[in-house]
Enzyme design. Structure first.
Site, mmCIF file in Angstrom:
data_model
loop_
_atom_site.group_PDB
_atom_site.id
_atom_site.type_symbol
_atom_site.label_atom_id
_atom_site.label_comp_id
_atom_site.label_asym_id
_atom_site.label_seq_id
_atom_site.Cartn_x
_atom_site.Cartn_y
_atom_site.Cartn_z
ATOM 1 N N LYS D 36 -16.117 -17.920 -38.288
ATOM 2 C CA LYS D 36 -16.626 -16.669 -37.717
ATOM 3 C C LYS D 36 -15.988 -15.459 -38.399
ATOM 4 O O LYS D 36 -16.651 -14.499 -38.777
ATOM 5 C CB LYS D 36 -16.247 -16.636 -36.233
ATOM 6 C CG LYS D 36 -17.399 -16.335 -35.298
ATOM 7 C CD LYS D 36 -16.822 -16.041 -33.910
ATOM 8 C CE LYS D 36 -17.713 -16.563 -32.805
ATOM 9 N NZ LYS D 36 -17.051 -16.479 -31.494
ATOM 10 N N THR D 101 -4.304 -16.290 -40.863
ATOM 11 C CA THR D 101 -4.145 -17.564 -40.169
ATOM 12 C C THR D 101 -2.878 -17.533 -39.323
ATOM 13 O O THR D 101 -1.880 -16.934 -39.716
ATOM 14 C CB THR D 101 -4.058 -18.699 -41.215
ATOM 15 O OG1 THR D 101 -5.202 -18.592 -42.072
ATOM 16 C CG2 THR D 101 -4.020 -20.064 -40.559
ATOM 17 N N PRO D 128 -0.397 -10.761 -38.132
ATOM 18 C CA PRO D 128 -0.992 -11.320 -36.915
ATOM 19 C C PRO D 128 -2.174 -10.487 -36.438
ATOM 20 O O PRO D 128 -2.961 -10.934 -35.622
ATOM 21 C CB PRO D 128 0.143 -11.253 -35.899
ATOM 22 C CG PRO D 128 1.015 -10.131 -36.371
ATOM 23 C CD PRO D 128 0.856 -10.055 -37.871
ATOM 24 N N HIS D 157 -9.699 -5.757 -20.289
ATOM 25 C CA HIS D 157 -10.445 -6.748 -21.072
ATOM 26 C C HIS D 157 -11.598 -7.314 -20.251
ATOM 27 O O HIS D 157 -11.618 -7.193 -19.028
ATOM 28 C CB HIS D 157 -9.526 -7.899 -21.509
ATOM 29 C CG HIS D 157 -8.668 -7.565 -22.684
ATOM 30 N ND1 HIS D 157 -7.491 -6.863 -22.555
ATOM 31 C CD2 HIS D 157 -8.820 -7.790 -24.021
ATOM 32 C CE1 HIS D 157 -6.939 -6.703 -23.769
ATOM 33 N NE2 HIS D 157 -7.727 -7.246 -24.669
ATOM 34 N N HIS D 158 -12.512 -7.973 -20.943
ATOM 35 C CA HIS D 158 -13.599 -8.700 -20.292
ATOM 36 C C HIS D 158 -13.003 -9.759 -19.362
ATOM 37 O O HIS D 158 -11.881 -10.233 -19.588
ATOM 38 C CB HIS D 158 -14.480 -9.341 -21.358
ATOM 39 C CG HIS D 158 -13.716 -10.288 -22.244
ATOM 40 N ND1 HIS D 158 -13.496 -11.604 -21.912
ATOM 41 C CD2 HIS D 158 -13.073 -10.078 -23.412
ATOM 42 C CE1 HIS D 158 -12.773 -12.180 -22.846
ATOM 43 N NE2 HIS D 158 -12.486 -11.266 -23.774
ATOM 44 N N LYS D 161 -11.252 -13.563 -20.107
ATOM 45 C CA LYS D 161 -9.961 -13.739 -20.757
ATOM 46 C C LYS D 161 -9.027 -14.544 -19.848
ATOM 47 O O LYS D 161 -8.968 -14.314 -18.648
ATOM 48 C CB LYS D 161 -9.359 -12.364 -21.026
ATOM 49 C CG LYS D 161 -8.096 -12.366 -21.847
ATOM 50 C CD LYS D 161 -7.703 -10.958 -22.260
ATOM 51 C CE LYS D 161 -6.421 -10.948 -23.059
ATOM 52 N NZ LYS D 161 -6.509 -11.741 -24.297
ATOM 53 N N THR D 168 -1.380 -8.372 -27.104
ATOM 54 C CA THR D 168 -1.134 -7.047 -27.692
ATOM 55 C C THR D 168 -0.356 -6.158 -26.720
ATOM 56 O O THR D 168 0.553 -5.428 -27.124
ATOM 57 C CB THR D 168 -2.472 -6.383 -28.067
ATOM 58 O OG1 THR D 168 -3.121 -7.184 -29.060
ATOM 59 C CG2 THR D 168 -2.254 -4.983 -28.637
#
Lengths: 271, 271, 271, 271
Positions: D36, D101, D128, D157-158, D161, D168
């Site tokens: 993605k 990654t 990150p 957030h949505h 989660k 963060t």
């Protein structure tokens, strides 16, 4: 007519709405006139074009000065210990009242309602909150709540505040919860499985409420609402204590045409 | 009952509210089903518990499939050239309709109203905006506007937008202006004497409107209102185009119980 | 040690950083002590643990009281007409100074720099803005500006303000524009083809600036920055005039260790 | 020169900064090209003027295609299991790398640092987070934190989660706490004596963090900071996953001039 009516202390009837000329300023007496709040009310009543300050009464003052000044409306920001005596006097003399004093439980409201029933034409507004912005915020939150999936509340206050969340935030949460229940809406979705304690806020009747304490802040609240692909935020910022005076003036201007007891300034805002 | 009713194309009467079982999902046909918007509608209708997708018709499709599928409600996101024919068909067959297609002027609305008058029990919703959040924002702005001194609008959109301010911002400004006029409120106070051109925004019916164009933004609008010592902010953030589908579903669920023509989804929101 | 040092007016050397004990509070004199701003400075100096108010001088006061009080640092919020004489006196007596008085053009700064060159060890801070929040906002806006596609500014002030946009907004815009030029960044993308006059704000050095005037607001500014898929907002809310006093205290605490002339409080914030 | 250089697989030296013409687009290979994230990276590299996509390698692809394409920089969004082999290959062939990654602990970073020490001129960025907005927010929060009394964090957030608060938000809180400790600042003032459980948020290293879960939200965070009379708000809104691609491009453009290991994209932003 340009001359003020001369009501005289023995003619309280002249203060009744029916006999007043809309062009006359409303004659206002202030009880608790030397308190922090009362002082601002006096200033606002004097400054407005359509109201005139005719009596200022403080703790040991004499209510008869209301009659001497021909007060049509009284604003009461005094103390739970004296407010009922003040209102008894006002109702007896056909003076409308706008009351911000605290301590009104169901018993007191019932008593007041009884007195007013025997004084047709006399109005009394008892309101816990005169901030028009806060009232609109709460009203809009309750109106919107049934139409979205999620509702949460974030309030921000100065760090000297003792309680968290604020009374307004808790009241908003309860109004939101009630509106959602009435619409058959459950709590908002939340897939949280791993959480630090407190991260998701306080649960007030199913609505998460978050309290921020911040130096420099005064009194602020945000109601955030969300549905698929969109969010709606209703935010109230109270910057200064004088913010309650426009609401008091709305009360003063309206109470004369709303006989009987009204609880909550929102009833006068036609929302 | 778990089995879907089999209305059959020759039995449109079965789609009438009176005869339907509230536990049955509403049978929905989508016109413009292959368009960007139509596709999302199909997805939303299929996903909801209380609606079922029974017909998908695109540009050169056959309206008879609506009858074959037993559609009770049609959602039309097609084109101004074809929408009137679509609606004629729906009204003739007692199918309710929820219409997001543009191009409805007073003439078209009058025509539609005429058709519906002859089809008692059939409802049609024509709405320019299905975003519940945007509708609530506009409604609350209009409700609050008479109670404050100042109202301004700040909208923020992606920088590929061609018009400034947005249509929604202009519409909000007009609703605000109208509400203020009705309440006898003039324009907000503004002592600006030295200004760079454009600093105070565009004047839309007396309401200043500011348009920000920002990479990363989608579609956002803030109505800021202010009175003595306090401000109220009503903000709508549209993050994703799917934000209109909950509004379409409100239309689908409600239109069957509101015979005749309704213009604007706000009429269904009980605000 | 709990006793304050007794420097005596003829011993200004005792105020030099080298000889002072870090545990001693800094001895501060305030010029313009009866002005609105000076009064707040006096209050803040008195309230802080590490500063002590040793002299308050107003319009017709005597600068010698600075010596009598043994002032190590002077804070000057006076008038362009007298500030240079004040600073001449301070430099001559090895007193550091923190200056918020306006009217410093390049000539004045050059003169001041000359005086300080002959008084090694003596520091002077001249700053147009002591709001730490505003300084951080401007600094962060300039730091971020090269890394995004779009930057715009929205400022909100009370409606009695005469100029639009505010000086701070214009200054921020220029800092942003400068940072973008240095990084080879052009203006933000904007596909607007149809616009009402003023909708896109004022153009300040290529940065759109929008000015909202709102009853209830004090002084607020938002810098909005946007890149692909994300936005960054830096917002400063000034609620109360006392907001400049923490910045003045930073100046008072730092100026003794920064000999020579410093322009702008940001230099002391280690950003 | 308009012709692309033909580096050939056996001539990795041609990819070194010293020998490249600044006007040439940077030759980029993408590992994890079908994921993605990798897909978006490929799109961004192809779309930018100054980069060209020369190799796309997926799970079972062959790293030699990097050499065949003459890749100067590799972007790796693959899997912790394979990323070290990928980087060994890149370092061996003098190819710079930009790595998103996950799974880099101190051991891995030390290994990587060792490899790069033996390949002077070759750079590797391990980060990150590639959202420039999020990085700026965290950096500004840490810069501002020592200069104010209060800092709190509100993230939104949505509701799908799983963790609260977000990674963060927790990382921001730790950076803020560290910056305050270094400046000798304690926790923010808080006079709360009566609190509902959770109202004051989660305590992350002394910083209150509040997590809102809201349908319609994507990923948003606000750091609110307050001092006497003023507040500063730093807000990041992430609307779309493509928001990380500008950060990847910054990495691609910069890594060639920063030999050795760099951890964190902030190091490339000159803040």
């Amino acid at each position: 007519m340009t001359q003020l009516p001369d009501p005289g202390p023995d003619d309280p009837a002249s203060s009744e709405p029916a006999s007043r000329d809309a062009a006359d300023p409303i004659r206002v007496g202030v009880l608790g006139a030397r308190g922090k709040v009362g002082r601002e009310v006096c200033r606002a009543v004097s400054a407005a074009d359509d109201t005139v300050l005719v009596a200022e009464v403080d703790a040991d003052g004499d209510l008869d000065s209301l009659l001497a000044g021909g007060a049509e409306v009284v604003v009461d920001f005094t103390h739970p210990d004296v407010v009922m005596d003040n209102l008894r006097f006002c109702v007896d003399h056909g003076i409308h009242s706008v009351v911000g004093t605290t301590g009104f439980d169901d018993d007191r409201l019932a008593t007041l309602r009884g007195w007013l029933a025997e004084a047709p034409g006399t109005g009394c507004l008892v309101a816990p909150n005169f901030s028009i912005g806060a009232i609109l915020m709460m009203r809009f939150a309750a109106l919107a709540a049934p139409h979205v999936e999620s509702v949460e509340i974030v309030e921000v206050h100065h760090p000297d505040k003792a309680d968290a969340p604020s009374g307004t935030a808790q009241r908003t949460a309860r109004l939101v919860a009630e509106a959602r229940r009435a619409a058959g809406r459950g709590p908002g979705p939340d897939a949280t499985t791993t959480s630090l304690p407190g991260a998701r806020g306080a649960d007030v009747d199913g609505v998460p409420v978050h309290a921020v304490r911040l130096r420099g802040a005064v009194a602020h609240q945000e109601v955030v609402l969300g549905g698929l692909g969109e969010t709606l935020t209703i935010r109230h910022d109270s910057m200064d204590r004088v913010g309650f005076t426009p609401g008091v003036l709305v009360g003063v201007r309206t109470v004369g045409s709303r006989p009987g007891l009204t609880v909550g300034l929102e009833e006068f805002l036609d929302l």
